[in-house]
Motif scaffolding. Structure first.
Motif, PDB file in Angstrom:
ATOM      1  N   HIS A  54       1.555 -10.004  -3.087  1.00  0.00           N
ATOM      2  CA  HIS A  54       2.491  -8.905  -2.862  1.00  0.00           C
ATOM      3  C   HIS A  54       1.802  -7.560  -3.050  1.00  0.00           C
ATOM      4  N   LYS A  55       0.979  -7.456  -4.073  1.00  0.00           N
ATOM      5  CA  LYS A  55       0.260  -6.202  -4.329  1.00  0.00           C
ATOM      6  C   LYS A  55      -0.648  -5.846  -3.148  1.00  0.00           C
ATOM      7  N   GLY A  56      -1.375  -6.831  -2.617  1.00  0.00           N
ATOM      8  CA  GLY A  56      -2.237  -6.576  -1.465  1.00  0.00           C
ATOM      9  C   GLY A  56      -1.459  -6.099  -0.261  1.00  0.00           C
TER      10      GLY A  56
ATOM     11  N   ASP B 110     -10.234  -4.652   2.613  1.00  0.00           N
ATOM     12  CA  ASP B 110      -9.588  -3.775   1.628  1.00  0.00           C
ATOM     13  C   ASP B 110      -8.320  -4.413   1.066  1.00  0.00           C
ATOM     14  N   VAL B 111      -7.561  -5.081   1.934  1.00  0.00           N
ATOM     15  CA  VAL B 111      -6.349  -5.766   1.477  1.00  0.00           C
ATOM     16  C   VAL B 111      -6.733  -6.911   0.535  1.00  0.00           C
ATOM     17  N   LEU B 112      -7.793  -7.642   0.888  1.00  0.00           N
ATOM     18  CA  LEU B 112      -8.242  -8.727   0.024  1.00  0.00           C
ATOM     19  C   LEU B 112      -8.765  -8.196  -1.311  1.00  0.00           C
ATOM     20  N   ASP B 113      -9.411  -7.035  -1.295  1.00  0.00           N
ATOM     21  CA  ASP B 113      -9.872  -6.422  -2.548  1.00  0.00           C
ATOM     22  C   ASP B 113      -8.692  -6.046  -3.439  1.00  0.00           C
ATOM     23  N   ALA B 114      -7.644  -5.475  -2.838  1.00  0.00           N
ATOM     24  CA  ALA B 114      -6.451  -5.110  -3.617  1.00  0.00           C
ATOM     25  C   ALA B 114      -5.789  -6.363  -4.203  1.00  0.00           C
ATOM     26  N   THR B 115      -5.764  -7.435  -3.413  1.00  0.00           N
ATOM     27  CA  THR B 115      -5.195  -8.697  -3.888  1.00  0.00           C
ATOM     28  C   THR B 115      -6.022  -9.252  -5.041  1.00  0.00           C
ATOM     29  N   ALA B 116      -7.342  -9.221  -4.890  1.00  0.00           N
ATOM     30  CA  ALA B 116      -8.225  -9.734  -5.948  1.00  0.00           C
ATOM     31  C   ALA B 116      -8.097  -8.898  -7.219  1.00  0.00           C
TER      32      ALA B 116
END
Length: 90
Positions: free
Chosen positions: A58-60, A79-85
């Motif tokens: 959800h955060k990503g 970038d979305v995967l970084d935010a998720t991680a």
């Protein structure tokens, strides 16, 4: 809350618990020890793996959405995967 539960709570727990929510009263009736840990000691159980994973995903998605509102462009997938991680490790 039924009167028996009210009497038991009044006899065994501090006066500040006189105004319990229906959930807390039911929790007390179901398991007094769990009630003590959750309500009185305010101990929290960690989220399940599924909930943690869902929160990270959800955060990503939220990071991408908020950026997209401003720029009308999706973030790069990396970038979305970084935010998720990042959310996963929090």
């Amino acid at each position: 809350m039924n009167s028996l539960a009210t009497e038991i709570i009044a006899a065994h727990w501090p006066a500040e618990l006189a105004n319990l929510s229906p959930w807390a009263a039911n929790q007390f009736i179901r398991c007094q020890e769990q009630f003590r840990h959750v309500v009185l000691l305010r101990e929290r159980t960690p989220p399940s793996a599924a909930r943690a994973r869902g929160s990270a995903l959800h955060k990503g998605v939220a990071v991408n959405y908020h950026q997209k509102v401003e720029s009308r462009e999706d973030l790069p997938v990396a970038d979305v995967l970084d935010a998720t991680a990042d959310a996963w490790t929090e």
